[in-house]
Design an enzyme around this catalytic site. Structure first.
Site, short mmCIF file in Angstrom:
data_model
loop_
_atom_site.label_atom_id
_atom_site.label_comp_id
_atom_site.label_asym_id
_atom_site.label_seq_id
_atom_site.Cartn_x
_atom_site.Cartn_y
_atom_site.Cartn_z
N HIS A 112 -25.05 25.95 4.63
CA HIS A 112 -25.53 25.61 3.28
C HIS A 112 -24.36 25.00 2.50
O HIS A 112 -23.23 25.49 2.56
CB HIS A 112 -26.03 26.88 2.59
CG HIS A 112 -26.22 26.72 1.13
ND1 HIS A 112 -26.93 25.66 0.60
CD2 HIS A 112 -25.76 27.44 0.07
CE1 HIS A 112 -26.90 25.76 -0.72
NE2 HIS A 112 -26.20 26.82 -1.06
N ASN A 118 -25.03 21.01 -4.42
CA ASN A 118 -25.74 22.16 -3.84
C ASN A 118 -27.22 22.03 -4.18
O ASN A 118 -27.60 22.14 -5.34
CB ASN A 118 -25.13 23.44 -4.44
CG ASN A 118 -25.83 24.70 -3.97
OD1 ASN A 118 -26.94 24.66 -3.43
ND2 ASN A 118 -25.19 25.84 -4.19
N CYS A 158 -30.92 29.71 -1.44
CA CYS A 158 -30.21 28.80 -0.53
C CYS A 158 -30.31 29.20 0.94
O CYS A 158 -29.90 28.45 1.82
CB CYS A 158 -28.75 28.67 -0.96
SG CYS A 158 -28.59 28.36 -2.72
#
Ligand code: UT7
Length: 323
Positions: free
Chosen positions: A250, A280, A112
């Site tokens: 993020h 996500n 990420c």
């Protein structure tokens, strides 16, 4: 004239999985997922691949930049879910778009934080290698490494891709970046590849090849990473939070963002959040958010934006840009 983001693009797959859909697959419910994560739905690949999503996002970014695709002389793609070990995802996208024979490489494994790592790699090559216009992509099909029977992780993840064109633009462009790597000796967040099936291999056998996560540990790491990332960018530039128009973190969990904002003493409204409808998406999350913000007219020339990524590795990275 600095190295700047000339445009963004994004792509989401056809499939939509709501919290109610998940509650029919594992023991969970919409209320639990929404209050604990801020997610309402995520998008999942039905026929799409990491390359097809990356290609669609890249095409949109090229169109929005208003450049000829032949101007691109470098492709860097962050992913933890490539379709092939090789060619690289970047190379496959280069071919799918019909770019020239130019270097294309993947940034693999930084999860990420991948987009920040990929931009940093591209910027470094542009600064020293003579490349003028780079296509930087974050593309993921996390649905293929998600354990859809594990309610503590499957509720979080979605598929998608985001892309950016980096080139020389007006203004200062990328002012600063910082990359962090932390040993994940206890395996808080990892996804293993199958062990070797070579007739000579006698080592450990790996059967479980889905994502594994210690949610609580990663949650704390996420908050610390956002706080540290923002502080590092402010310290490196001598700017204050008031000088910053947006923080684009993020999208891992809305509560991570809220807690970091609170501890930094920065209004939560300064943090862009789109986790409710995309979940996500790992390396794709920051460029998808930036593309959405651009389409909504939220980013103006001269705006200073801090981006912060964190995740598997453990890895983290932050970047400050004047648009
Ligand atoms: O991109 C980076 C990758 N990952 C992350 O950033 C993830 C960071 N971590 C998180 O987002 C959160 O830790 C989670 C959303 C994964 C979990 O939320 P939490 O508030 O930390 O919950 P928890 O793991 O402490 O679990 C609390 C309770 C437990 O039940 P008991 O032991 O209290 O009875 C869990 O079994 O909630 C239970 N639980 C669930 N209940 C309903 C865990 N998952 C679920 C679920 N639905 N999906």
């Amino acid at each position: 004239m600095g190295i700047n983001f000339l445009s963004f693009g994004s792509a989401l797959p056809q499939g939509t999985v709501t919290n109610d859909d998940l509650s029919r697959m594992v023991e969970t419910n919409d209320e639990w997922i929404y209050t604990r994560t801020g997610i309402k739905q995520r998008r999942v690949a039905v026929t799409e691949s990491t390359v097809s999503l990356g290609t669609e996002a890249a095409k949109k970014a090229i169109e929005k930049a208003g450049i000829d695709k032949d101007e691109i002389d470098l492709v860097v793609c962050a992913t933890i879910t490539p379709d092939t070990n090789f060619p690289s995802t970047a190379g496959m996208v280069r071919q799918a778009i019909g770019l020239r024979d130019i270097p294309a490489l993947d940034v693999f494994g930084t999860a990420c934080a991948g987009f920040i790592y990929a931009v940093s790699v591209a910027q470094g090559l542009m600064a020293t290698g003579g490349y003028k216009t780079a296509l930087v992509i974050g593309a993921e099909t996390l649905s293929k490494i998600t354990d859809w029977t594990d309610r503590s992780s499957c509720i979080l993840f979605g598929d998608g891709a985001g892309a950016a064109i980096l080139g020389s633009g007006e203004g200062r462009g990328i002012i600063s970046y910082h990359l962090d790597g932390i040993n994940d000796v206890d395996g808080y967040l990892l996804c293993r590849l199958p062990s070797s099936d070579s007739p000579f291999y006698k080592g450990e056998k790996v059967d479980y090849t889905k994502m594994q996560m210690n949610g609580n540990k990663v949650f704390t790491f996420g908050i610390t990473s956002v706080i540290n990332g923002v502080r590092q960018m402010l310290a490196a530039s001598g700017l204050t939070a008031d000088d910053i128009s947006w923080i684009v973190p993020h999208q891992a969990n809305r509560r991570i963002i809220a807690s970091a904002a609170h501890r930094l003493g920065i209004p939560e409204e300064k943090f862009y959040v789109n986790i409710d409808h995309v979940g996500n998406t790992s390396s794709a999350s920051i460029p998808i958010a930036l593309d959405e913000m651009t389409d909504k007219g939220l980013i103006k020339k001269g705006d200073k934006i801090i981006m912060v990524g964190f995740g598997g590795g453990l890895s983290a990275g932050s970047l400050l840009v004047e648009m």
